[in-house]
Scaffold this motif. Structure first.
Motif, PDB file in Angstrom:
ATOM      1  N   TYR A 262       0.719  -1.300  -0.107  1.00  0.00           N
ATOM      2  CA  TYR A 262       0.032  -0.086   0.039  1.00  0.00           C
ATOM      3  C   TYR A 262       0.824   1.387  -0.027  1.00  0.00           C
ATOM      4  N   LEU A 263       1.907   1.273   0.948  1.00  0.00           N
ATOM      5  CA  LEU A 263       2.553   2.412   1.012  1.00  0.00           C
ATOM      6  C   LEU A 263       3.441   2.629  -0.328  1.00  0.00           C
ATOM      7  N   LEU A 264       4.347   1.499  -0.706  1.00  0.00           N
ATOM      8  CA  LEU A 264       5.037   1.548  -1.956  1.00  0.00           C
ATOM      9  C   LEU A 264       4.343   2.226  -3.191  1.00  0.00           C
ATOM     10  N   LEU A 265       2.978   1.637  -3.405  1.00  0.00           N
ATOM     11  CA  LEU A 265       2.264   2.057  -4.646  1.00  0.00           C
ATOM     12  C   LEU A 265       1.978   3.696  -4.440  1.00  0.00           C
ATOM     13  N   ARG A 266       1.639   4.024  -3.182  1.00  0.00           N
ATOM     14  CA  ARG A 266       1.154   5.645  -3.013  1.00  0.00           C
ATOM     15  C   ARG A 266       2.367   6.646  -3.070  1.00  0.00           C
ATOM     16  N   THR A 267       3.393   6.029  -2.828  1.00  0.00           N
ATOM     17  CA  THR A 267       4.645   6.757  -2.520  1.00  0.00           C
ATOM     18  C   THR A 267       5.861   6.593  -3.810  1.00  0.00           C
ATOM     19  N   ASN A 268       5.475   5.763  -4.782  1.00  0.00           N
ATOM     20  CA  ASN A 268       6.194   5.761  -5.826  1.00  0.00           C
ATOM     21  C   ASN A 268       6.211   6.708  -6.884  1.00  0.00           C
ATOM     22  N   ARG A 269       7.345   7.628  -6.751  1.00  0.00           N
ATOM     23  CA  ARG A 269       7.238   8.971  -7.731  1.00  0.00           C
ATOM     24  C   ARG A 269       7.134   8.544  -9.134  1.00  0.00           C
ATOM     25  N   ALA A 270       7.833   7.351  -9.596  1.00  0.00           N
ATOM     26  CA  ALA A 270       7.691   7.032 -11.002  1.00  0.00           C
ATOM     27  C   ALA A 270       6.148   6.714 -11.324  1.00  0.00           C
ATOM     28  N   TYR A 271       5.064   6.419 -10.234  1.00  0.00           N
ATOM     29  CA  TYR A 271       3.768   6.200 -10.581  1.00  0.00           C
ATOM     30  C   TYR A 271       3.071   7.261 -10.509  1.00  0.00           C
ATOM     31  N   ALA A 272       3.315   8.376 -10.004  1.00  0.00           N
ATOM     32  CA  ALA A 272       2.872   9.497  -9.666  1.00  0.00           C
ATOM     33  C   ALA A 272       2.294  10.177 -10.915  1.00  0.00           C
ATOM     34  N   GLY A 273       0.897  10.433 -10.917  1.00  0.00           N
ATOM     35  CA  GLY A 273       0.049  10.971 -11.984  1.00  0.00           C
ATOM     36  C   GLY A 273      -0.372  10.243 -12.858  1.00  0.00           C
TER      37      GLY A 273
END
Length: 379
Positions: A290-301
């Motif tokens: 959960y934390l990994l998905l929400r804080t991965n800058r490569a996935y942001a946006g």
């Protein structure tokens, strides 16, 4: 060496430009977009790509068109970049136009969703074809203006490819040499194509999040969204937990395949480990999925596929999205079928898959249609 790229989308466009930077490469692009073909014919034919550091690369494909009989003349390698659900029709359309007087290396980037089995079935009458696939795209790409320019994202430090199990050691060596000629990053050939098929990715990730957003008991079940949503930075905790359950089941499939076929699939790592190794310091907190998905800058946006609600205000999930037609009808459906054949229990994967079928209304064809009838005995 002549390379024919099938698809003029982001990956196809970028690869065409990059290949033209390499000496001695002829590049042909087969596209279903008549406007892209016309632009190449009527203009100077030069395609552009902007690198991450702002430099512009240019290259003129030697052919861009919609005619497979032209695109495939004397080709040595075919690279399919279309989404999984568009590949069956594509392969059937060009099967009769491949050269017959030499080996032709037909592969997919990425090579997921059982491309090896699909190509073997669609091209069964062409015994000179060597089938291969790449584990992932060599570069990300975005901001495509079709037939004109694209922006290049990050490049993979190392590339991984695999051949259909039927291929020879000589074909393996030749493929490695060919890929080494067109890509700068080093290429490692995997031992078995199932290392690509079972690598966790969108076939696990997107269905789990969709179920947690709009499935039974979810916050937006039978209710439109009031704003755009991001796949990962807005991923609900329930979606991350369901994804972990699906990933554990994928590992169970992997272990069952290893036992049945006597092969080593240790390169098929748990999803969280894959993501940590892929994105490293771009992840601010990797303690849980959960934390990994929400804080991965490569996935942001990265936006979830939402469209205006046809029945009123707000937004709804786009049923035409690749999340359904590629990730579920091909990727997830294949996992369900593999598990069934191996007698592996996959309650989380099967639950999300059956829900998606009902939600979407059904799909006309999926990956199980080309899985060999007696797999895993016929691997």
């Amino acid at each position: 060496m002549k390379v024919t790229i099938c698809g003029a989308g982001r990956t196809g466009h970028l690869n065409a430009v990059l290949f033209k930077q390499r000496p001695g490469i002829t590049v042909s692009v087969l596209t279903g977009a008549a406007a892209v073909a016309d632009r190449w014919t009527r203009g100077d034919g030069v395609w552009w790509a902007q690198t991450p550091d702002g430099h512009l690369l240019s290259g003129r494909p030697d052919y861009v068109g919609t005619d497979p009989s032209e695109a495939l003349i004397a080709t040595d390698m075919v690279i399919v970049t279309l989404p999984a659900h568009a590949r069956p029709a594509l392969l059937h359309s060009f099967a009769g136009h491949l050269p017959r007087d030499k080996h032709v290396y037909v592969g997919a980037i990425p090579g997921f969703c059982g491309f090896n089995w699909l190509a073997a079935k669609a091209l069964s009458g062409t015994d000179n074809v060597v089938i291969w696939g790449m584990k992932d795209v060599p570069h990300t790409a975005f901001d495509l203006v079709p037939g004109e320019r694209v922006r290049m994202g990050g490049a993979k430090a190392q590339l991984f490819a695999a051949l259909h199990r039927r291929e020879t050691a000589a074909s393996r060596a030749e493929l490695q040499a060919m890929l080494g000629h067109i890509y700068e990053a080093p290429v490692t050939l995997l031992q078995d194509y199932l290392e690509i098929t079972l690598t966790p990715g969108n076939a696990l990730m997107h269905p789990a999040v969709l179920y947690a957003l709009i499935g039974p008991g979810a916050p937006w079940e039978n209710k439109p969204f009031d704003r755009p949503l991001c796949w990962w930075s807005d991923c609900p905790r329930a979606g991350a937990e369901l994804l972990e359950a699906c990933d554990a089941e994928n590992q169970a499939i992997r272990h069952a395949v290893e036992l049945r076929l006597g092969i080593d699939l240790s390169s098929v790592k748990p999803l969280r480990q894959e993501l940590i190794e892929a994105y490293g310091s771009q992840i601010e907190d990797n303690r849980t999925m959960y934390l990994l998905l929400r804080t991965n800058r490569a996935y942001a946006g990265i936006r979830a596929p939402l469209v205006p609600n046809p029945d009123g205000p707000g937004l709804v999930i786009d049923r035409a999205s690749r999340a359904f037609h590629e990730d579920i009808a091909f990727g997830q459906a294949l996992l369900v079928e593999l598990a069934t054949r191996l007698e592996v229990a996959t309650p989380a994967i099967t639950k999300t898959y059956n829900w998606a079928l009902n939600y979407h209304g059904g799909f006309t064809e999926g990956a199980p249609a080309f899985l060999p009838a007696n797999w895993p005995e016929e691997a």
